[in-house]
Design an enzyme around this catalytic site. Structure first.
Site, short mmCIF file in Angstrom:
data_model
loop_
_atom_site.label_atom_id
_atom_site.label_comp_id
_atom_site.label_asym_id
_atom_site.label_seq_id
_atom_site.Cartn_x
_atom_site.Cartn_y
_atom_site.Cartn_z
N HIS A 19 0.82 -1.12 0.08
CA HIS A 19 0.14 0.09 -0.16
C HIS A 19 0.96 1.28 0.16
O HIS A 19 0.74 2.12 -0.96
CB HIS A 19 -0.79 -0.09 1.27
CG HIS A 19 -1.43 1.29 1.41
ND1 HIS A 19 -2.44 1.83 0.70
CD2 HIS A 19 -1.14 2.14 2.58
CE1 HIS A 19 -2.90 3.06 1.15
NE2 HIS A 19 -2.10 3.21 2.31
N ASP B 83 7.45 22.36 -25.75
CA ASP B 83 7.31 20.82 -25.39
C ASP B 83 8.36 20.89 -24.11
O ASP B 83 9.01 21.69 -23.86
CB ASP B 83 7.49 19.95 -26.10
CG ASP B 83 6.84 18.54 -26.23
OD1 ASP B 83 6.85 18.17 -24.87
OD2 ASP B 83 6.06 17.97 -27.07
N TRP C 91 7.31 -0.05 3.85
CA TRP C 91 7.75 0.64 2.80
C TRP C 91 9.20 1.25 2.91
O TRP C 91 10.07 1.35 1.89
CB TRP C 91 6.86 1.87 2.51
CG TRP C 91 6.84 3.10 3.13
CD1 TRP C 91 6.38 3.39 4.20
CD2 TRP C 91 7.72 4.19 2.53
NE1 TRP C 91 6.97 4.80 4.72
CE2 TRP C 91 7.84 4.91 3.47
CE3 TRP C 91 8.61 4.38 1.48
CZ2 TRP C 91 8.52 6.33 3.59
CZ3 TRP C 91 9.18 5.65 1.33
CH2 TRP C 91 9.22 6.61 2.44
N SER D 233 13.08 6.49 -13.61
CA SER D 233 12.12 7.19 -14.23
C SER D 233 11.90 8.52 -13.58
O SER D 233 11.77 9.57 -14.45
CB SER D 233 10.74 6.36 -14.16
OG SER D 233 9.70 7.22 -14.34
N SER D 234 12.08 8.60 -12.13
CA SER D 234 12.06 9.84 -11.53
C SER D 234 13.24 10.76 -11.90
O SER D 234 12.99 11.99 -12.09
CB SER D 234 11.95 9.72 -10.05
OG SER D 234 10.61 9.29 -9.77
N HIS E 248 13.18 11.64 4.17
CA HIS E 248 12.41 12.95 4.64
C HIS E 248 12.41 13.77 3.57
O HIS E 248 11.22 14.43 3.22
CB HIS E 248 13.23 13.40 5.73
CG HIS E 248 12.24 14.40 6.32
ND1 HIS E 248 11.09 13.95 7.35
CD2 HIS E 248 11.97 15.76 6.46
CE1 HIS E 248 10.32 15.19 7.28
NE2 HIS E 248 11.01 15.94 6.96
N GLU F 41 11.95 13.10 0.60
CA GLU F 41 10.91 12.45 -0.29
C GLU F 41 9.32 13.02 0.22
O GLU F 41 8.40 13.13 -0.72
CB GLU F 41 10.96 11.14 -0.11
CG GLU F 41 9.67 10.30 -0.78
CD GLU F 41 9.79 10.31 -2.22
OE1 GLU F 41 10.64 10.65 -2.82
OE2 GLU F 41 8.81 9.79 -2.75
N TYR G 146 8.87 15.93 1.00
CA TYR G 146 8.44 17.19 0.40
C TYR G 146 8.52 17.28 -1.24
O TYR G 146 7.90 17.99 -1.84
CB TYR G 146 9.93 18.14 0.78
CG TYR G 146 9.74 18.31 2.43
CD1 TYR G 146 8.65 19.24 2.86
CD2 TYR G 146 10.25 17.77 3.16
CE1 TYR G 146 8.47 19.55 4.25
CE2 TYR G 146 10.20 17.96 4.42
CZ TYR G 146 9.33 18.68 4.87
OH TYR G 146 9.33 18.95 6.42
N SER H 127 -0.97 27.49 -4.81
CA SER H 127 -0.64 28.82 -4.75
C SER H 127 -1.00 29.32 -6.20
O SER H 127 -1.19 30.59 -6.55
CB SER H 127 0.93 28.83 -4.91
OG SER H 127 1.32 28.64 -3.51
N HIS I 225 15.02 12.42 12.67
CA HIS I 225 13.82 12.47 13.66
C HIS I 225 13.08 11.46 13.19
O HIS I 225 12.17 11.01 14.19
CB HIS I 225 13.00 14.00 13.41
CG HIS I 225 12.70 14.05 12.17
ND1 HIS I 225 12.43 15.27 11.56
CD2 HIS I 225 11.85 13.31 11.37
CE1 HIS I 225 11.53 15.12 10.45
NE2 HIS I 225 11.40 13.78 10.23
N HIS I 226 13.36 10.54 12.36
CA HIS I 226 12.37 9.27 12.18
C HIS I 226 13.17 8.14 12.96
O HIS I 226 12.74 7.08 13.07
CB HIS I 226 12.43 8.84 10.54
CG HIS I 226 11.82 9.81 9.90
ND1 HIS I 226 10.37 9.82 9.42
CD2 HIS I 226 12.39 11.10 9.18
CE1 HIS I 226 10.10 10.66 8.60
NE2 HIS I 226 11.24 11.45 8.33
N THR J 90 6.99 27.01 6.40
CA THR J 90 5.70 26.37 6.16
C THR J 90 4.86 27.42 6.64
O THR J 90 3.59 27.52 5.88
CB THR J 90 5.62 25.01 6.81
OG1 THR J 90 6.67 24.28 6.43
CG2 THR J 90 4.30 24.32 6.23
N LYS K 47 4.18 30.22 4.36
CA LYS K 47 3.36 29.94 3.13
C LYS K 47 2.01 29.93 3.44
O LYS K 47 0.97 30.41 2.78
CB LYS K 47 3.59 28.28 2.66
CG LYS K 47 4.82 28.33 1.74
CD LYS K 47 5.21 26.95 1.29
CE LYS K 47 6.04 26.74 0.22
NZ LYS K 47 5.64 27.60 -0.93
N ARG L 276 1.22 0.25 15.07
CA ARG L 276 0.99 -0.12 13.78
C ARG L 276 1.59 -1.28 13.26
O ARG L 276 2.36 -1.76 13.91
CB ARG L 276 1.31 1.34 12.69
CG ARG L 276 2.66 1.61 12.67
CD ARG L 276 3.18 2.55 11.79
NE ARG L 276 4.56 3.05 11.69
CZ ARG L 276 5.25 3.58 10.70
NH1 ARG L 276 4.44 3.95 9.71
NH2 ARG L 276 6.37 3.80 10.70
#
Lengths: 532, 36
Positions: free
Chosen positions: A83, A112, A148, A175-176, A259, A261, A263, A274, A308-309, A334, A337, A456
């Protein structure tokens, strides 16, 4: 300055009306047109959203009541892992690349993307990665069940499904990277005359910064999973403690990717919001320059907070303090924004069509997710709620209500430009309210479950958690079926139902994309517009 | 797209690919120096 005007309207230019598009399956298989490739990205990502969504509903079905009802724990953990991987690498990231493909050339006045054939290759790698993810369920031992994050040493002990997983991550990462290179080169080199960087729409800015983030982090992920692969099959011991390796090192390398990722999955949504908020406030975006600098600040800070993870791994107190305070610092750009979006709406001539509803909904739920992130940044609290449903609630407020609602805001905003038809506004509003209510029914109770200590990634739980889990499962099914409203509505617009859309479909909309007809012709800006 | 534009695009892309390779090498180097 965020709004631009062209000194001539390319829509009336003869070249734009020429339709040289190929027909049949060749148009899609050999697509080099940014709009076609953007469409394929968006359709692909929606299919993956449905696949990841079905897995989520299977999880919620099992969790409706305590005890094991339908799935053994091993299979349940495969569902949780896949998932996450499918939603991140199959749904959210490709969806934003789809938006980028469609909108960046239109917004900067380019004909293009810079590398049209590489663009095609980037897209067609995605189904291969998706197939690898999906078929890994059917190999001996099943799919990857290590989460994951693919933490060692558990991922070193998985069956061949893990190898499928590693290969898929490599392919999707490639690809990314290609997509990011294409976006950077397009934005840096192919802007229309007069379109300076500080005149670009904020969506282009957020994607430019996101693309640099991708270039800096995807190779790190590729290196991490390659080291997993060599540990599994070639006798190395990067992460295998039994052979002298260090499993915690994997977490450091992974979160150096992981991390930023987060963002990658939220900055483009900031760009979309925006665009939408000023359009439906009928005012220019408040603090354009500060939005650009805040986006860059968030991106830079995202590289400095990865551990922090990992508070629960055991870390020196100075390390904990550094990562705690550095994480809290992110709330400043943040907050800039959020302040700017609210200030844009302040005394604006507001209207609440579906894109604006999703944008305002995004701000509301994203702020909740941001605040729970601040709470999780506090090391002692994080250690207490680590790996509980509090964390699940937090990141779903950021990823689902953040990224997904941001994408819906953009999809409704630009759907008239893509299809040439106005979507069914009534259905759109139903989609928003149904999603917003059911989302909160699903995920808000998880805060309480987490604070009460429900861990979890378990198929079973103590009976005291039953009520909130029942509520969450009902909400999840409601949320899942609500997304079919969007599918129906998008298909209707695509098949030509609904009022024809004007070139400028929203009266408050600004930018070059609204100077071309709706639907956008196959070729646009063959002659670059001059931006004043 | 003009040849000049193509060359500019290619050079930018090459610079970015070099960046990607350097980042990957750095990640392997950190992995091998701290790990096994």
């Amino acid at each position: 300055m965020s709004s631009v005007t062209a000194d001539h309207v390319p829509a009336s230019h003869g070249h734009d009306d020429h339709d040289h598009k190929p027909h049949g399956w060749r148009r899609w298989l050999f697509a080099t047109n940014h709009k076609d490739i953007g469409t394929m990205y968006l359709i692909f990502s929606f299919c993956m959203l449905l696949e990841g969504g079905v897995l989520a509903l299977l999880l919620r079905t099992e969790l409706f009541s305590p005890g094991l009802q339908f799935f053994q724990p091993e299979l349940f953990n495969q569902f949780t892992t896949m998932h996450g991987l499918i939603m991140i690498f199959g749904a959210i990231m490709p969806a934003f690349v789809g938006f980028a493909n469609w909108m960046i050339p239109l917004q900067i006045g380019a004909s293009d993307m810079a590398f049209a054939r590489m663009n095609n290759f980037s897209f067609w790698l995605l189904p291969i990665g998706a197939i690898l993810f999906t078929v890994s369920f059917f190999v001996p031992g099943g799919a990857n069940a290590s989460g994951w994050t693919m933490y060692a040493p558990l991922s070193l002990q998985m069956g061949p499904g893990m190898d499928f997983n590693i290969f898929a991550v490599h392919i999707l990462g490639a690809s990314s990277i290609m997509g990011a290179i294409n976006i950077i080169v397009t934005i840096l080199n192919m802007r229309a005359p007069g379109m300076t960087l500080m005149k670009m729409p904020l969506f282009c800015w957020t994607w430019l910064i996101t693309a640099y983030l991708l270039l800096a982090i995807m190779p790190v992920l590729a290196a991490a999973v390659t080291m997993l692969l060599t540990d599994r099959h070639f006798g190395t011991a990067f992460f295998n403690a039994a052979a002298g390796g260090d499993p915690v090192l994997y977490q450091h390398v992974f979160w150096f990717f992981g991390h930023p990722e987060v963002y990658v999955m939220i900055l483009p949504a900031f760009g979309i919001v925006s665009a939408v908020v000023p359009a439906f406030s009928r005012k220019p975006l408040f603090g354009y320059a500060s939005m650009v600098y805040a986006t860059a600040a968030i991106a830079i800070l995202s590289f400095l907070v990865w551990a922090h993870h990992m508070f629960a791994t055991g870390m020196p107190i100075t390390g904990q303090l550094y990562f705690m305070y550095a994480t809290m610092l992110i709330s400043i750009p943040t907050g800039v924004k959020v302040f700017n979006w609210v200030a844009t709406m302040w005394r604006g001539s507001l209207s609440f069509e579906t894109p604006m509803l999703f944008a305002v909904g995004f701000i509301f739920v994203f702020v909740i997710g941001g605040f729970t992130g601040l709470i999780l940044a506090v090391a002692p609290i994080d250690i207490a709620v680590h790996d509980t449903y509090y964390v699940i609630a937090h990141f779903h407020y950021v990823m689902v209500a953040g990224s997904l609602f941001g994408m819906y805001a953009g999809a409704y905003y630009w759907l008239p430009k893509w299809t040439g038809r106005m979507y069914d506004e009534k259905l759109g509003k139903w989609h928003f309210w149904s999603s917003m209510i059911s989302f909160n029914i699903t995920f808000f109770p998880m805060h309480f479950l987490g604070l009460a200590g429900m861990p979890r990634r378990y198929a079973d739980y103590a009976a005291q958690f039953t009520n909130f889990n029942e509520i969450a499962t009902i909400g999840a099914f409601w949320f899942g079926f609500s997304q079919l409203i969007f599918l129906w509505l998008a298909i209707k617009a695509w098949r030509g139902h609904g009022e024809p859309a004007a070139a400028k479909s929203w009266d408050g909309a600004t930018g070059l994309e609204w100077t071309v007809p709706s639907p956008a012709p196959f070729h646009t800006f063959v002659t670059p517009p001059v931006v004043k | 797209m003009t040849p000049e534009q193509r060359r500019k695009n290619r050079n930018t892309a090459i610079a970015l690919v070099i960046l990607v390779i350097l980042v990957m090498l750095w990640a392997f180097w950190r992995g091998s120096s701290l790990g096994g």
